[in-house]
Write a protein that holds these residues in place. Sequence first.
Motif, PDB file in Angstrom:
ATOM      1  N   VAL A  11       0.881  -0.759   0.308  1.00  0.00           N
ATOM      2  CA  VAL A  11      -0.033  -0.060   0.369  1.00  0.00           C
ATOM      3  C   VAL A  11       1.129   1.299   0.018  1.00  0.00           C
ATOM      4  N   ASN A  12       2.194   1.176   0.702  1.00  0.00           N
ATOM      5  CA  ASN A  12       2.642   1.963   0.780  1.00  0.00           C
ATOM      6  C   ASN A  12       3.460   2.664  -1.015  1.00  0.00           C
ATOM      7  N   ALA A  13       3.466   1.514  -1.784  1.00  0.00           N
ATOM      8  CA  ALA A  13       3.443   1.865  -2.849  1.00  0.00           C
ATOM      9  C   ALA A  13       2.358   2.541  -4.130  1.00  0.00           C
ATOM     10  N   ASN A  14       1.579   2.335  -3.239  1.00  0.00           N
ATOM     11  CA  ASN A  14      -0.129   3.010  -4.140  1.00  0.00           C
ATOM     12  C   ASN A  14       0.181   4.083  -3.277  1.00  0.00           C
ATOM     13  N   LEU A  15       0.568   4.900  -2.308  1.00  0.00           N
ATOM     14  CA  LEU A  15       0.803   6.018  -1.966  1.00  0.00           C
ATOM     15  C   LEU A  15       1.159   6.497  -2.728  1.00  0.00           C
ATOM     16  N   ALA A  16       2.192   6.474  -2.502  1.00  0.00           N
ATOM     17  CA  ALA A  16       3.588   7.158  -3.132  1.00  0.00           C
ATOM     18  C   ALA A  16       3.440   7.141  -5.224  1.00  0.00           C
TER      19      ALA A  16
ATOM     20  N   GLU B 144      11.288   1.319  -1.324  1.00  0.00           N
ATOM     21  CA  GLU B 144      10.788   1.901  -0.186  1.00  0.00           C
ATOM     22  C   GLU B 144      11.776   1.510   1.002  1.00  0.00           C
ATOM     23  N   TYR B 145      12.633   0.881   0.531  1.00  0.00           N
ATOM     24  CA  TYR B 145      13.719   0.574   1.663  1.00  0.00           C
ATOM     25  C   TYR B 145      14.930   1.611   1.333  1.00  0.00           C
ATOM     26  N   ALA B 146      14.789   2.102   0.436  1.00  0.00           N
ATOM     27  CA  ALA B 146      15.481   3.221   0.231  1.00  0.00           C
ATOM     28  C   ALA B 146      15.365   4.496   1.502  1.00  0.00           C
ATOM     29  N   GLU B 147      14.057   5.029   1.176  1.00  0.00           N
ATOM     30  CA  GLU B 147      13.389   5.997   2.230  1.00  0.00           C
ATOM     31  C   GLU B 147      13.350   5.085   3.914  1.00  0.00           C
ATOM     32  N   GLN B 148      13.946   3.978   3.801  1.00  0.00           N
ATOM     33  CA  GLN B 148      13.495   3.612   5.103  1.00  0.00           C
ATOM     34  C   GLN B 148      15.255   4.107   5.705  1.00  0.00           C
ATOM     35  N   ALA B 149      16.455   3.532   5.052  1.00  0.00           N
ATOM     36  CA  ALA B 149      17.208   4.189   5.221  1.00  0.00           C
ATOM     37  C   ALA B 149      17.543   5.556   5.377  1.00  0.00           C
TER      38      ALA B 149
ATOM     39  N   VAL C  83      18.212   4.836  -4.395  1.00  0.00           N
ATOM     40  CA  VAL C  83      19.237   5.888  -4.038  1.00  0.00           C
ATOM     41  C   VAL C  83      18.370   6.367  -3.224  1.00  0.00           C
ATOM     42  N   GLY C  84      19.350   6.646  -1.429  1.00  0.00           N
ATOM     43  CA  GLY C  84      18.145   7.562  -0.806  1.00  0.00           C
ATOM     44  C   GLY C  84      19.426   8.198   0.086  1.00  0.00           C
ATOM     45  N   ILE C  85      18.903   9.717   0.222  1.00  0.00           N
ATOM     46  CA  ILE C  85      20.132  10.693   0.618  1.00  0.00           C
ATOM     47  C   ILE C  85      18.935  11.156   1.907  1.00  0.00           C
ATOM     48  N   PRO C  86      19.490  11.515   3.523  1.00  0.00           N
ATOM     49  CA  PRO C  86      18.619  11.925   4.222  1.00  0.00           C
ATOM     50  C   PRO C  86      18.263  13.443   4.233  1.00  0.00           C
TER      51      PRO C  86
ATOM     52  N   SER D  94      10.302  14.527   3.491  1.00  0.00           N
ATOM     53  CA  SER D  94      10.432  14.203   1.983  1.00  0.00           C
ATOM     54  C   SER D  94      12.116  13.968   1.508  1.00  0.00           C
ATOM     55  N   PRO D  95      12.441  12.390   2.049  1.00  0.00           N
ATOM     56  CA  PRO D  95      14.043  12.184   1.132  1.00  0.00           C
ATOM     57  C   PRO D  95      14.106  12.586   0.249  1.00  0.00           C
ATOM     58  N   PHE D  96      15.847  12.480  -0.486  1.00  0.00           N
ATOM     59  CA  PHE D  96      15.943  12.287  -1.944  1.00  0.00           C
ATOM     60  C   PHE D  96      15.841  10.821  -1.902  1.00  0.00           C
ATOM     61  N   VAL D  97      15.006  10.821  -2.233  1.00  0.00           N
ATOM     62  CA  VAL D  97      15.096   8.976  -3.286  1.00  0.00           C
ATOM     63  C   VAL D  97      14.647   9.018  -5.091  1.00  0.00           C
ATOM     64  N   ILE D  98      15.585   8.359  -5.021  1.00  0.00           N
ATOM     65  CA  ILE D  98      15.580   8.304  -7.034  1.00  0.00           C
ATOM     66  C   ILE D  98      15.689   6.069  -7.331  1.00  0.00           C
ATOM     67  N   ASP D  99      14.413   6.198  -8.138  1.00  0.00           N
ATOM     68  CA  ASP D  99      14.445   4.821  -8.089  1.00  0.00           C
ATOM     69  C   ASP D  99      13.655   4.454  -9.347  1.00  0.00           C
ATOM     70  N   PHE D 100      14.070   3.853 -10.072  1.00  0.00           N
ATOM     71  CA  PHE D 100      13.822   3.767 -11.330  1.00  0.00           C
ATOM     72  C   PHE D 100      14.429   2.064 -11.777  1.00  0.00           C
TER      73      PHE D 100
END
Length: 346
Positions: free
Chosen positions: A38-43, A126-131, A169-172, A177-183
Amino acid sequence: MTTSKRYTAEYLRGVSRRLFAASGAPDDIAATVAEILVNANLAGHDSHGVQFVPMYLDRIEDGHIVSDAYPEIVRESANTMHVDGHSGFGHNMSRRAMEWAIERARQSAVCCVTFQSTTHIGRVGEYAEQAARAGCITLITLGGASAAGSQVVPFGGARGALGTNPIAVGIPTGDDSPFVIDFATSVIAGGKILVARSKGVELPEGAIVDKDGHPSTQPQDFADGGFLLPFGGHKGYALSLFFSLMGGLAGDFNSELTSMAGLFMQVYDVAAFTPLEGYQGNVRAVLDAMKSIPPAPGFDEVLVPGDFEHRSRVQRLAEGIDVPAETFEKIEAWADKLNVSLTEEG
């Protein structure tokens, strides 16, 4: 175009959790997988959301997912881990592995993780955001290459030999709204083809070819033996192949199929290199500077990675998530089969 219906995130989490629990998953695993979907849908990434619920239930029934399996660290050093997923839910494995990697990075500055016996892990971001939310920088790659064939054609090739091979990629940033690349390294993720089929819409031009190598925008042509194309031509192909070779650090190589694949995580504790608060403030300042650039003709504004997901999350939490009727019909069929209620909210 097919119809869809809007549901709250809480409702979709509850339905998904109950279905996974009814399939044999312990309550904590069922809740984790439901939340991540559901987090993926929300995003805003429906390609990795609840549309996968029926597919996962099929895989549990077929024995390809062991619904009650927990991940285990089977080898480790001061800043490395090798995790056995025991063919359980990849979402639960990845979240727990990231928790372990964050803890290890706080002790040793850096932690790298390889994996074995994994299943589909869902949206890698999801896991990049977690970190990132834990004050860490992370790089996650997932790749597969095989001469026996796969979904994505190598640049200049006539048939598929690569997976969609994503990077995250995740950067705090110190905010929500963290910096997140995901593709994916394909033009579009494979899940977006499923979404297009369920909605009855065409794919963007330049995303797939049919089984004979001709350009197509029809999702059915992919289902009938077509292939995805790498993004950016030879550059996307090179990255895709690189991620496959990184996955090989787990030690898996199939000489018969000339195949190398795997998931790889790297986590860096920012505080081991520089004060976290100051770094996060500087990151946000740079991102805000990018966003302050005047937009070019045809654009409303300049965005940075993570903006889309944050805005989608705010909107969909308030307004709900649209689920194609075809997807929910499959969920209803499984609910009937497993005697799971679809009327409860949470």
